[in-house]
Design a protein around this motif. Structure first.
Motif, PDB file in Angstrom:
ATOM      1  N   VAL A 269       4.051  13.980  -2.923  1.00 64.25           N
ATOM      2  CA  VAL A 269       4.802  14.179  -2.228  1.00 64.25           C
ATOM      3  C   VAL A 269       5.122  13.533  -1.153  1.00 64.25           C
ATOM      4  N   VAL A 270       4.249  11.611  -1.389  1.00 63.44           N
ATOM      5  CA  VAL A 270       4.721  10.777  -0.502  1.00 63.44           C
ATOM      6  C   VAL A 270       6.130  10.080  -1.213  1.00 63.44           C
ATOM      7  N   GLN A 271       6.489  10.992  -2.955  1.00 63.31           N
ATOM      8  CA  GLN A 271       6.697  10.262  -2.966  1.00 63.31           C
ATOM      9  C   GLN A 271       8.744  10.787  -2.866  1.00 63.31           C
ATOM     10  N   ASP A 272       8.490  11.806  -2.333  1.00 62.79           N
ATOM     11  CA  ASP A 272       9.737  12.937  -2.225  1.00 62.79           C
ATOM     12  C   ASP A 272      10.114  12.460  -0.512  1.00 62.79           C
ATOM     13  N   GLU A 285       4.598   3.197  -1.137  1.00 62.98           N
ATOM     14  CA  GLU A 285       4.014   4.057  -1.270  1.00 62.98           C
ATOM     15  C   GLU A 285       2.762   4.178  -1.268  1.00 62.98           C
ATOM     16  N   ALA A 286       2.233   2.708  -1.978  1.00 57.37           N
ATOM     17  CA  ALA A 286       0.747   2.687  -1.754  1.00 57.37           C
ATOM     18  C   ALA A 286       0.171   2.718  -0.691  1.00 57.37           C
ATOM     19  N   VAL A 287       0.444   2.009   0.070  1.00 53.41           N
ATOM     20  CA  VAL A 287       0.185   1.616   1.744  1.00 53.41           C
ATOM     21  C   VAL A 287      -0.073   3.000   2.132  1.00 53.41           C
ATOM     22  N   VAL A 288       1.192   4.119   2.751  1.00 49.74           N
ATOM     23  CA  VAL A 288       0.739   5.308   3.287  1.00 49.74           C
ATOM     24  C   VAL A 288      -0.672   5.771   2.298  1.00 49.74           C
ATOM     25  N   PHE A 289      -0.202   6.010   1.672  1.00 49.59           N
ATOM     26  CA  PHE A 289      -1.229   6.053   0.606  1.00 49.59           C
ATOM     27  C   PHE A 289      -2.820   6.064   0.492  1.00 49.59           C
ATOM     28  N   ALA A 290      -2.948   4.918   1.150  1.00 46.86           N
ATOM     29  CA  ALA A 290      -3.908   3.727   1.844  1.00 46.86           C
ATOM     30  C   ALA A 290      -4.496   4.150   3.080  1.00 46.86           C
TER      31      ALA A 290
END
Length: 612
Positions: A269-272, A285-290
């Motif tokens: 989802v984040v990648q899209d 991407e890594a920041v949002v996921f974290a």
């Protein structure tokens, strides 16, 4: 229970029907979730229940994936032969790595897992036979009776059937003798040694099991993707697997599946979504996921399954567990005849550097008596206790138990001979039921291991263990609370429960470390009554205690220590009147006569540990 079963049935039905309604991408995503769930399941067992954090599980996935890829592409073997070959290599690597690193404590163990997590992918990338950094391609797909599983929809059912079988296997393990030892790891090696278990061996077995689950995932990964390279097996992938276990819930087997789904779905989802807001979505991407992960830990530290469990407990009452079929308790050992010498300590010395904690102490304990070991603070009695039980090694001297020397022998071996102990600071597993805590004490009296437990080949032995544990709970008056969590009990009842766990070991000698500490008057009376009852049944007891009044009314003989040496030994009345004891222990004040012991009566307890 009905709600849980309905949810489980709905989930199984949804998984079974998914290929009929989802496209190729959705099925591929579910395949990745199933493969990730296998690795996360191993981490739930290893980290969540066993307490050993690993940042290197992706390396085991890689070992298995490369093993089956090499065997099938270079040697031309069948992919089905690749499975035992991959598991053999993965298990062997885990056994070697675990033997070298699992004795490390504190933060050193997780750091060591990072080390092999870095080294293994590096080896893959520098081995020409494995395709170096370009990897191995054209891996043959799995096939069943001529039906190729090359397409995602074809291999889908195999992946999820294996996920279901491994979940059942792990659930069976946790409901067994081996599972209780695994959950006892967080209580420390001394706790497991006190019931005759080898903590290192239990941890190593668990480590290899987690690696084999990762190896199964690696075999599926290789034949589902038909290509392997070093990148998917580095430390970043290991962190992602650990994130799956944490997000789903480290204390729940189902958390492995839920966590894998959460992480992989959110990742997609984040990648899209991010490219819709910025052209540099990959960097954020890594920041949002974290941030999403931090929010999860802030609001649900037990993971998604922990949050769901709390929600369902509040809204749905759990029915009492099913009553197990009656079974005969485990065979019991023959106790020595009253008066037989069972413990002899001679010239015991223990030095800690320049400090002499125990200095030339000797005493004996005969079958059928209660012997008290007392002394003021710093007298060395707790050290003497640990020397007798094998928790600490003697500097010099001898300890004999049942006619044989136990000097220098490990604590677990001494426990298996028939010496059971309790602890000054109660060592129960709070998230285990009373029944399971007591059943842990019978560990050395049974033999079934992980494989037998996982395949449910231990049913008869397990029924005997639980029957014996229930017998001990009835003995102390807590049978009606057998399925409650031990952490919900007050301190006094926990101490009584710890004695029941020791009794489940079928001991010749019961060694109690300050069992009356922190108890109220009525709780002490209940404890004293229980110990008298045990003595009448033939159990020999050695008790280390501070409470002079409690001990004087209970024991047959007293051994008094002061400044590491034995001050005196004898009957309670004589010891109480000894001027040296009064000066050392009681400040020299005159003492009242010892009242005659009350007539012994059976002990009855209610829920809070106070006699009825």
């Amino acid at each position: 229970m009905k709600v849980r079963n309905l949810l489980l049935a709905a989930l199984v039905a949804a998984l079974a029907l998914a290929p009929l309604v989802l496209g190729k991408f959705g099925i591929s995503l579910l395949n990745d979730i199933g493969i990730g769930a296998l690795v996360a399941l191993g981490l739930v067992m290893l980290t969540g229940l066993g307490g050993a954090t690993s940042f290197g599980q992706a390396a085991f996935v890689g070992i298995a994936a490369y093993a089956t890829a090499w065997l099938c592409t270079v040697q031309g073997a069948s992919p089905w032969l690749g499975l035992p070959f991959a598991l053999l290599l993965t298990g062997g690597a885990a056994l070697a790595i675990g033997a070298l690193t699992l004795r490390l404590g504190g933060h050193f163990l997780p750091l060591s897992t990072i080390a092999w997590g870095l080294v293994v992918p590096l080896l893959f990338g520098n081995m020409q036979a494995l395709g170096s950094h370009t990897g191995l391609s054209n891996i043959p797909p799995l096939a069943i009776a001529g039906w190729s599983l090359a397409q995602p929809a074809a291999i889908y059912y195999l992946i999820w059937i294996l996920v279901g079988l491994t979940l059942v296997f792990c659930r069976n393990v946790l409901r067994s003798r081996a599972g209780r030892a695994i959950m006892g790891l967080r209580g420390g090696g001394i706790l497991l040694a006190s019931v005759g278990a080898d903590a290192f061996r239990v941890r190593l077995t668990l480590f290899v099991l987690a690696a084999l689950l990762a190896g199964l995932a690696g075999w599926l990964y290789a034949h589902a993707n038909r290509f392997v390279s070093p990148a998917p097996f580095d430390v970043r992938a290991s962190i992602e697997y650990l994130l799956m276990a944490v997000a789903g819930g480290l204390g729940h087997l189902g958390g492995a599946v839920v966590g894998a789904a959460m992480v992989l779905v959110l990742k997609n989802v984040v990648q899209d979504v991010l490219p819709l807001f910025t052209s540099q979505g990959g960097r954020f991407e890594a920041v949002v996921f974290a941030l999403l992960f931090i929010l999860l830990l802030h609001y649900a530290r037990g993971g998604a399954m922990g949050l769901a469990a709390r929600w369902t407990r509040k809204r749905f009452a759990s029915p009492p567990p099913a009553i197990a079929a009656p079974a005969q308790p485990l065979p019991r050992r023959a106790l020595p005849q009253r008066g037989t010498r069972i413990l002899a300590v001679s010239h015991a010395v223990k030095r800690f550097g320049g400090l002499v904690a125990v200095n030339d102490v000797g005493f004996e304990v005969d079958a059928g008596e209660i012997v008290g070991l007392i002394g003021p603070n710093g007298a060395g009695k707790s050290t003497m206790f640990n020397l007798v039980t094998g928790t600490l090694p003697l500097t010099s001297g001898q300890v004999e138990f049942l006619g044989q020397s136990i000097t220098g022998r490990p604590q677990r071996e001494i426990a298996r001979l028939g010496m059971a102990r309790t602890f000054q600071h109660v060592k129960l597993r709070p998230q285990m039921s009373l029944l399971d805590n007591v059943a842990l004490g019978a560990h050395a009296r049974a033999k079934a291991g992980v494989v037998r437990a996982g395949l449910r080949l231990d049913r008869q032995e397990e029924a005997q263990i639980l029957a014996d544990a229930m017998l001990q709970l009835e003995r102390i008056g807590l049978a009606e609370r057998a399925h409650e969590l031990a952490g919900s009990l007050p301190l006094g009842t926990q101490r009584i429960l710890e004695i029941a766990r020791a009794l489940a070991a079928d001991p010749v000698l019961l060694v109690l470390d300050e069992p009356a500490a922190g108890l109220r008057r009525q709780e002490k009376q209940a404890l004293a009554g229980l110990l008298r009852k045990l003595r009448a049944e033939g159990v020999t007891i050695l008790i280390v205690e501070h409470d002079m009044d409690f001990v004087m009314k209970l024991v047959d003989r007293l051994v008094v220590m002061n400044f590491g040496s034995k001050l005196t030994e004898g009957l309670p009345a004589a010891v109480r009147a000894d001027p040296l004891v009064q000066a050392a222990y009681l400040g020299g004040e005159p003492l009242a006569p010892v009242p005659a012991p009350a007539q012994e009566e059976p002990v009855r307890q209610v829920a809070n540990g106070v006699p009825a």
